[in-house]
Design an enzyme around this catalytic site. Structure first.
Site, PDB file in Angstrom:
ATOM      1  N   ASP A  18     -20.473  -2.975  -6.836  1.00 21.27           N
ATOM      2  CA  ASP A  18     -21.600  -2.340  -7.534  1.00 21.27           C
ATOM      3  C   ASP A  18     -22.392  -3.384  -8.330  1.00 21.27           C
ATOM      4  O   ASP A  18     -22.088  -4.581  -8.286  1.00 21.27           O
ATOM      5  CB  ASP A  18     -21.052  -1.217  -8.447  1.00 21.27           C
ATOM      6  CG  ASP A  18     -22.005  -0.032  -8.514  1.00 21.27           C
ATOM      7  OD1 ASP A  18     -23.234  -0.263  -8.609  1.00 21.27           O
ATOM      8  OD2 ASP A  18     -21.533   1.114  -8.484  1.00 21.27           O
ATOM      9  N   ASP A  56       0.828  -1.213   0.000  1.00 22.95           N
ATOM     10  CA  ASP A  56       0.000   0.000   0.000  1.00 22.95           C
ATOM     11  C   ASP A  56       0.861   1.262   0.000  1.00 22.95           C
ATOM     12  O   ASP A  56       0.856   2.041   0.964  1.00 22.95           O
ATOM     13  CB  ASP A  56      -0.938   0.001   1.223  1.00 22.95           C
ATOM     14  CG  ASP A  56      -1.922  -1.146   1.188  1.00 22.95           C
ATOM     15  OD1 ASP A  56      -2.026  -1.807   0.138  1.00 22.95           O
ATOM     16  OD2 ASP A  56      -2.596  -1.394   2.199  1.00 22.95           O
ATOM     17  N   LYS A  91      -0.134  -7.978  -3.589  1.00 19.72           N
ATOM     18  CA  LYS A  91      -1.471  -7.386  -3.512  1.00 19.72           C
ATOM     19  C   LYS A  91      -1.338  -5.873  -3.631  1.00 19.72           C
ATOM     20  O   LYS A  91      -0.570  -5.264  -2.888  1.00 19.72           O
ATOM     21  CB  LYS A  91      -2.141  -7.748  -2.182  1.00 19.72           C
ATOM     22  CG  LYS A  91      -3.592  -7.284  -2.133  1.00 19.72           C
ATOM     23  CD  LYS A  91      -4.276  -7.693  -0.850  1.00 19.72           C
ATOM     24  CE  LYS A  91      -4.053  -6.720   0.287  1.00 19.72           C
ATOM     25  NZ  LYS A  91      -4.551  -5.355   0.051  1.00 19.72           N
ATOM     26  N   GLY A 128     -23.783  -5.537 -11.577  1.00 21.03           N
ATOM     27  CA  GLY A 128     -23.013  -6.253 -12.597  1.00 21.03           C
ATOM     28  C   GLY A 128     -22.535  -5.378 -13.747  1.00 21.03           C
ATOM     29  O   GLY A 128     -21.356  -5.413 -14.123  1.00 21.03           O
ATOM     30  N   ASP A 174      -6.549  -5.528  -5.123  1.00 24.33           N
ATOM     31  CA  ASP A 174      -7.530  -5.609  -4.031  1.00 24.33           C
ATOM     32  C   ASP A 174      -8.585  -4.514  -4.251  1.00 24.33           C
ATOM     33  O   ASP A 174      -8.696  -3.579  -3.471  1.00 24.33           O
ATOM     34  CB  ASP A 174      -6.761  -5.405  -2.713  1.00 24.33           C
ATOM     35  CG  ASP A 174      -7.615  -5.586  -1.476  1.00 24.33           C
ATOM     36  OD1 ASP A 174      -8.813  -5.896  -1.609  1.00 24.33           O
ATOM     37  OD2 ASP A 174      -7.061  -5.390  -0.375  1.00 24.33           O
ATOM     38  N   ARG A 175      -9.373  -4.653  -5.338  1.00 25.94           N
ATOM     39  CA  ARG A 175     -10.275  -3.581  -5.756  1.00 25.94           C
ATOM     40  C   ARG A 175     -11.567  -3.545  -4.944  1.00 25.94           C
ATOM     41  O   ARG A 175     -12.252  -2.532  -4.900  1.00 25.94           O
ATOM     42  CB  ARG A 175     -10.561  -3.740  -7.259  1.00 25.94           C
ATOM     43  CG  ARG A 175     -11.612  -2.834  -7.851  1.00 25.94           C
ATOM     44  CD  ARG A 175     -11.231  -1.366  -7.733  1.00 25.94           C
ATOM     45  NE  ARG A 175     -12.225  -0.504  -8.344  1.00 25.94           N
ATOM     46  CZ  ARG A 175     -13.405  -0.198  -7.789  1.00 25.94           C
ATOM     47  NH1 ARG A 175     -13.732  -0.697  -6.602  1.00 25.94           N
ATOM     48  NH2 ARG A 175     -14.240   0.590  -8.416  1.00 25.94           N
ATOM     49  N   LYS A 176     -11.917  -4.679  -4.347  1.00 24.76           N
ATOM     50  CA  LYS A 176     -13.169  -4.762  -3.571  1.00 24.76           C
ATOM     51  C   LYS A 176     -14.334  -4.153  -4.332  1.00 24.76           C
ATOM     52  O   LYS A 176     -14.987  -3.198  -3.869  1.00 24.76           O
ATOM     53  CB  LYS A 176     -13.031  -4.085  -2.208  1.00 24.76           C
ATOM     54  CG  LYS A 176     -12.002  -4.729  -1.296  1.00 24.76           C
ATOM     55  CD  LYS A 176     -12.073  -4.162   0.102  1.00 24.76           C
ATOM     56  CE  LYS A 176     -11.072  -4.768   1.043  1.00 24.76           C
ATOM     57  NZ  LYS A 176      -9.676  -4.411   0.755  1.00 24.76           N
ATOM     58  N   PHE A 177     -14.623  -4.709  -5.511  1.00 22.81           N
ATOM     59  CA  PHE A 177     -15.781  -4.247  -6.286  1.00 22.81           C
ATOM     60  C   PHE A 177     -17.036  -4.392  -5.433  1.00 22.81           C
ATOM     61  O   PHE A 177     -17.142  -5.323  -4.621  1.00 22.81           O
ATOM     62  CB  PHE A 177     -15.919  -5.084  -7.564  1.00 22.81           C
ATOM     63  CG  PHE A 177     -14.834  -4.838  -8.560  1.00 22.81           C
ATOM     64  CD1 PHE A 177     -14.853  -3.721  -9.375  1.00 22.81           C
ATOM     65  CD2 PHE A 177     -13.760  -5.726  -8.682  1.00 22.81           C
ATOM     66  CE1 PHE A 177     -13.837  -3.479 -10.305  1.00 22.81           C
ATOM     67  CE2 PHE A 177     -12.754  -5.502  -9.601  1.00 22.81           C
ATOM     68  CZ  PHE A 177     -12.789  -4.372 -10.418  1.00 22.81           C
ATOM     69  N   HIS A 179      -3.182  -1.851  -4.166  1.00 20.87           N
ATOM     70  CA  HIS A 179      -4.324  -0.932  -4.190  1.00 20.87           C
ATOM     71  C   HIS A 179      -3.896   0.113  -5.204  1.00 20.87           C
ATOM     72  O   HIS A 179      -3.345   1.159  -4.852  1.00 20.87           O
ATOM     73  CB  HIS A 179      -4.549  -0.282  -2.823  1.00 20.87           C
ATOM     74  CG  HIS A 179      -5.317  -1.118  -1.865  1.00 20.87           C
ATOM     75  ND1 HIS A 179      -6.559  -1.643  -2.161  1.00 20.87           N
ATOM     76  CD2 HIS A 179      -5.041  -1.526  -0.598  1.00 20.87           C
ATOM     77  CE1 HIS A 179      -7.009  -2.333  -1.130  1.00 20.87           C
ATOM     78  NE2 HIS A 179      -6.103  -2.287  -0.171  1.00 20.87           N
TER      79      HIS A 179
HETATM   80  P1  BMP Z   1      -1.696  -4.217   6.885  1.00 27.63           P
HETATM   81  O1  BMP Z   1      -0.971  -5.570   7.098  1.00 27.63           O
HETATM   82  O2  BMP Z   1      -0.734  -3.088   6.696  1.00 27.63           O
HETATM   83  O3  BMP Z   1      -2.727  -3.982   7.941  1.00 27.63           O
HETATM   84  O4  BMP Z   1      -2.467  -4.316   5.478  1.00 27.63           O
HETATM   85  C1  BMP Z   1      -3.590  -5.116   5.284  1.00 27.63           C
HETATM   86  C2  BMP Z   1      -4.052  -5.037   3.853  1.00 27.63           C
HETATM   87  O5  BMP Z   1      -5.153  -5.945   3.678  1.00 27.63           O
HETATM   88  C3  BMP Z   1      -4.558  -3.680   3.396  1.00 27.63           C
HETATM   89  O6  BMP Z   1      -4.180  -3.521   2.036  1.00 27.63           O
HETATM   90  C4  BMP Z   1      -6.063  -3.780   3.488  1.00 27.63           C
HETATM   91  O7  BMP Z   1      -6.724  -3.011   2.501  1.00 27.63           O
HETATM   92  C5  BMP Z   1      -6.320  -5.251   3.242  1.00 27.63           C
HETATM   93  N1  BMP Z   1      -7.501  -5.815   3.940  1.00 27.63           N
HETATM   94  C6  BMP Z   1      -7.617  -5.796   5.329  1.00 27.63           C
HETATM   95  O8  BMP Z   1      -6.731  -5.307   6.028  1.00 27.63           O
HETATM   96  N2  BMP Z   1      -8.732  -6.367   5.907  1.00 27.63           N
HETATM   97  C7  BMP Z   1      -9.730  -6.939   5.186  1.00 27.63           C
HETATM   98  O9  BMP Z   1     -10.677  -7.443   5.754  1.00 27.63           O
HETATM   99  C8  BMP Z   1      -9.619  -6.967   3.785  1.00 27.63           C
HETATM  100  C9  BMP Z   1      -8.481  -6.414   3.170  1.00 27.63           C
HETATM  101  O10 BMP Z   1      -8.354  -6.466   1.861  1.00 27.63           O
END
Ligand code: BMP
Length: 262
Positions: A96, A38, A60, A98, A91-94, A62
């Site tokens: 919306d 990130d 992964k 379809g 890790d786009r987490k769509f 963002h």
């Molecule tokens: P960190 O180890 O620095 O906390 O990062 C965790 C990563 O996982 C972040 O990119 C976050 O967006 C993602 N994430 C999360 O922490 N919890 C979730 O439930 C889902 C995720 O995608």
């Protein structure tokens, strides 16, 4: 029970080509570590991916936090994926309907489907979100994870929401290969989902903003998850990312070996 089988054994039996290739990669490289990279600068992201690349199975991203994003970043990350033998997960987490997610996945500045092996989606909108993403992703050999649970305090993804999400994954098994989850769920005949778990840390348990970090032993050995997703534990200021990544790789692999009792 897929929890007690090795990644290699599971790869042999898996029907989805991308999941199969991913399980083979983990076995070959002896790592179940995913780096959550990130970072907001292109150069810093590339530098981190190159340093940590030898220890991970999955990068992964963002991608929308990168301030100077361009196609060259994608080209460099895909070149690093080849060099170090890892896959890419945006890790786009769509979240919306379809029709909209089809556009978000294929088009815009990021064109995620063109470079990301794996992406993920919330199931809040119902099954149309999976069908939309599948229309775009399946012909490109991409695959999807569903967010069945989250690592953050107070998450609403629990109970019936999680159960229904698992049922949706079973319905679209050709495209949905696993979950973002905090624990492994009971297998039904023919299930082999890949469980990826964020909120993993060796040194700290919380970030003061709701994130909750657990030890890899708990996540992989005791709760049965397959992939540990680690961000700040590896790249936070003052840390040596390659050294930390190696620590997490070893901890994740040890926990996995203990689980399958090799
Ligand atoms: P960190 O180890 O620095 O906390 O990062 C965790 C990563 O996982 C972040 O990119 C976050 O967006 C993602 N994430 C999360 O922490 N919890 C979730 O439930 C889902 C995720 O995608």
């Amino acid at each position: 029970m897929s929890a007690t089988k090795s990644y290699g054994e599971r790869a042999k039996l898996h029907s989805n080509p991308t999941a199969k290739a991913f399980l083979e990669l983990m076995e070959r490289k002896k790592t179940n570590l995913s780096l959550a990279a990130d970072l907001t600068s292109k150069a810093a992201l590339i530098e981190l991916a190159d340093k940590v690349g030898p220890y991970i199975c999955l990068l992964k991203t963002h991608i929308d936090v990168v301030e100077d994003f361009d196609q060259d970043l994608v080209d460099q990350l895909t070149a690093l994926a080849k060099k170090h033998d890892f896959m890419i997960f945006e890790d786009r987490k769509f979240a919306d309907i379809g029709n909209t997610v089809k556009l978000q996945y294929s088009s815009g500045i990021y064109k995620i489907a063109s470079w990301s092996d794996i992406t993920n989606a919330h199931t809040v909108p119902g099954e149309g979100i999976i069908r939309g993403l599948r229309d775009i992703g399946l012909p490109l050999n991409r695959c999807l994870l569903l967010l069945a649970e989250m690592s953050s305090a107070g998450t609403l993804a629990k109970g019936d929401y999680t159960t229904t999400t698992v049922e949706l994954a079973r319905k679209y098994k050709d495209f949905v290969v696993g979950f973002i989850a905090m624990r492994r769920y009971e297998d039904k005949e023919g299930d082999d989902f890949i469980y990826m778990t964020p909120g993993v840390g060796l040194d700290q348990t919380t970030d003061g903003l709701g994130q909750q970090w657990k030890h890899p032993e708990v996540v992989v050995r005791d709760l049965g998850c397959d992939v540990i997703i680690v961000g700040r534990g590896i790249y936070d200021q003052g840390r040596d990312p390659a050294h930390e990544a190696q620590r997490y790789q070893e901890a994740g692999w040890k926990a996995y070996k203990e689980r399958i009792q090799l």
